[in-house]
Design a protein around this motif. Structure first.
Motif, PDB file in Angstrom:
ATOM      1  N   TYR A 177       0.838  -1.200   0.000  1.00  0.00           N
ATOM      2  CA  TYR A 177       0.000   0.000   0.000  1.00  0.00           C
ATOM      3  C   TYR A 177       0.876   1.255   0.000  1.00  0.00           C
ATOM      4  O   TYR A 177       0.626   2.201  -0.753  1.00  0.00           O
ATOM      5  CB  TYR A 177      -0.913   0.007   1.224  1.00  0.00           C
ATOM      6  CG  TYR A 177      -1.701   1.284   1.398  1.00  0.00           C
ATOM      7  CD1 TYR A 177      -2.961   1.431   0.817  1.00  0.00           C
ATOM      8  CD2 TYR A 177      -1.181   2.361   2.123  1.00  0.00           C
ATOM      9  CE1 TYR A 177      -3.682   2.615   0.966  1.00  0.00           C
ATOM     10  CE2 TYR A 177      -1.888   3.537   2.268  1.00  0.00           C
ATOM     11  CZ  TYR A 177      -3.134   3.660   1.694  1.00  0.00           C
ATOM     12  OH  TYR A 177      -3.832   4.830   1.823  1.00  0.00           O
ATOM     13  N   SER A 181       0.931   3.957  -2.869  1.00  0.00           N
ATOM     14  CA  SER A 181       0.468   5.275  -2.440  1.00  0.00           C
ATOM     15  C   SER A 181       1.516   6.343  -2.734  1.00  0.00           C
ATOM     16  O   SER A 181       1.184   7.456  -3.162  1.00  0.00           O
ATOM     17  CB  SER A 181       0.146   5.248  -0.939  1.00  0.00           C
ATOM     18  OG  SER A 181      -0.437   6.471  -0.526  1.00  0.00           O
ATOM     19  N   ARG A 230      -7.063   6.166  -5.080  1.00  0.00           N
ATOM     20  CA  ARG A 230      -6.611   6.220  -3.685  1.00  0.00           C
ATOM     21  C   ARG A 230      -7.778   5.894  -2.736  1.00  0.00           C
ATOM     22  O   ARG A 230      -7.614   5.151  -1.765  1.00  0.00           O
ATOM     23  CB  ARG A 230      -6.047   7.594  -3.354  1.00  0.00           C
ATOM     24  CG  ARG A 230      -5.370   7.627  -1.980  1.00  0.00           C
ATOM     25  CD  ARG A 230      -5.037   9.054  -1.577  1.00  0.00           C
ATOM     26  NE  ARG A 230      -4.093   9.679  -2.467  1.00  0.00           N
ATOM     27  CZ  ARG A 230      -2.781   9.470  -2.416  1.00  0.00           C
ATOM     28  NH1 ARG A 230      -2.278   8.624  -1.540  1.00  0.00           N
ATOM     29  NH2 ARG A 230      -1.973  10.094  -3.250  1.00  0.00           N
TER      30      ARG A 230
END
Length: 452
Positions: A177, A181, A230
């Protein structure tokens, strides 16, 4: 000897002539193929030209592969059976490999294109898709710009974790993640900065040319796409990272990791995003991070910590410190927005407006700031204006402000405010069409009544 030289010359000249003729034929074939493709004629004739070029003239021009994608995608979309579709998808993958072989400097995001062709056409299997995306992310990260592909990459990994495959642990999911991200942050920053330049140019009174208008529209679409991805990633991980799960998980690693600034930053960010910032662990991690390496992020986390303790004075102190330390304009704008939204909000519209304007100065494309500012204006309809007409005129200001966001949310808000503003009949009856109405309340702005 003369005879031998003559024969050698004849052979050489013949080969040269044949090569020149082949080159000319290939150029002609490519020209015909490109013209057909430009007119969106992707039928059998165009396909046969493509196949000839792939076999006999693969290096004539990159247009073979650029337009070839469109032709094969057309065949995929119009396949008559699953078997035919699978065949065309595999041919699309082969075309990408040929492109990379013959034009390595021009072929970009090949593995991403191959992966998404498989995924979007239900071809292959998730592992094949994941391996292509993983290869692209690790070996060609700079060119990995497909927002949807980033989400698919993450989703397959999470699905494997939930299915207990490959020995994937919760920390591995967090790590994945964070990596994705970070990539989204990079892409959003690049797109946002390009969009900010165009917005500032417009606001300075310079009209954008057609190319700049298209760039502005595309940048806004890309920003929305990355924000959507996102949000989807956050929703996916939210099912795994509850406060009940996160707090003991991170708390158990604190002693080991309290000297690791990156781990502390990630842990604090994760707790904050999950709404776990009221737990003592968040304060503990935030204090350790700020003591270890005072940064904009650590100051922000302390601001959050004090805010959850309802100590708004200390929270504001650290939030302002975070904004002052922050070098990234997008993150600086987010800090100012947090102050406007959470510290002041509707209870102190003057200060909220001040910090929203600071956010927009740092990031002119910050849609959420425009939407919230519009909301503050709209909520002041009863506080501004000398008569009912002027009070409702503030909805025009709210609508125009919301529309500046350039997002679906902003446009929806603008439409709702337009409905609350005076109607054409009311404008006619008032006799104020074209006049300027100044709001002498906290708003300090004015609007021009529309002409009929």
């Amino acid at each position: 000897m003369r005879t031998k030289l003559f024969i050698l010359f004849a052979v050489f000249f013949g080969l040269f002539s044949t090569s020149a003729q082949n080159t000319a034929d290939c150029a002609e074939k490519l020209s015909i193929f490109a013209e057909l493709a430009k007119t969106k004629n992707y039928g059998e004739e165009t396909y046969q030209h493509l196949q000839y070029l792939r076999k006999n003239c693969p290096t004539t021009g990159s247009a073979i592969y650029f337009y070839g994608e469109r032709v094969i995608n057309f065949r995929i979309d119009n396949a008559k059976s699953p078997a035919d579709k699978e065949k065309e998808v595999r041919d699309f993958l082969l075309l990408q490999e040929e492109y990379l072989k013959h034009f390595p400097d021009k072929a970009k995001s090949i593995d991403v294109k191959k992966a998404m062709a498989l995924f979007e056409n239900n071809s292959g299997n998730p592992e094949e898709v994941y391996q292509l995306l993983d290869k692209a992310f690790k070996n060609d990260r700079a060119e990995f710009k497909n927002a949807k592909a980033l989400y698919v990459y993450f989703e397959i990994f999470v699905n494997d974790f939930e299915a207990n495959k490959k020995g994937i642990q919760l920390q591995d999911v967090f790590n994945k993640y964070d990596l994705i991200s970070d990539k989204i942050d990079e892409e959003q920053k690049e797109v946002s900065e390009a969009l900010d330049i165009l917005i500032q140019k417009e606001e300075a009174g310079t009209e954008l040319n057609d190319k700049e208008k298209r760039a502005k529209e595309n940048n806004q679409i890309n920003l929305d796409a990355f924000e959507t991805i996102r949000t989807s990633m956050d929703a996916k991980i939210a099912q795994l990272a509850t406060c009940e799960r996160l707090i003991p998980f991170l708390g158990g690693s604190f002693e080991e990791k309290k000297g690791d600034a990156e781990w502390l930053k990630r842990a604090a960010d994760r707790l904050d995003k999950k709404g776990c910032s009221s737990d003592p662990l968040f304060s503990k991690i935030s204090d350790a991070l700020h003591a270890l390496n005072p940064t904009a992020e650590s100051a922000y986390n302390l601001g959050v910590s004090f805010y959850t303790k309802k100590n708004t004075a200390k929270a504001l102190e650290y939030f302002n410190q975070a904004a002052d330390l922050q070098k990234d304009n997008t993150k600086k704008a987010n800090v100012y927005y947090t102050i406007a939204r959470n510290i002041y909000g509707s209870s102190n519209k003057v200060q909220a407006k001040t910090y929203l304007e600071k956010a927009l100065a740092a990031k002119p494309s910050f849609g959420e700031a425009y939407v919230f500012l519009a909301q503050l204006y709209a909520n002041s309809a009863n506080d501004c204006g000398n008569d009912p007409f002027e009070k409702r005129a503030i909805y025009w200001l709210a609508a125009s402000t919301a529309r500046k966001a350039g997002t679906a949310n902003g446009n929806a808000a603008a439409a709702s405010y337009d409905k609350l503003a005076p109607t054409k009949t009311e404008i006619f009856n008032s006799g104020r069409a074209g006049q300027t109405i100044s709001f002498k309340c906290w708003v300090g702005r004015s609007v021009t009544v529309p002409n009929l």
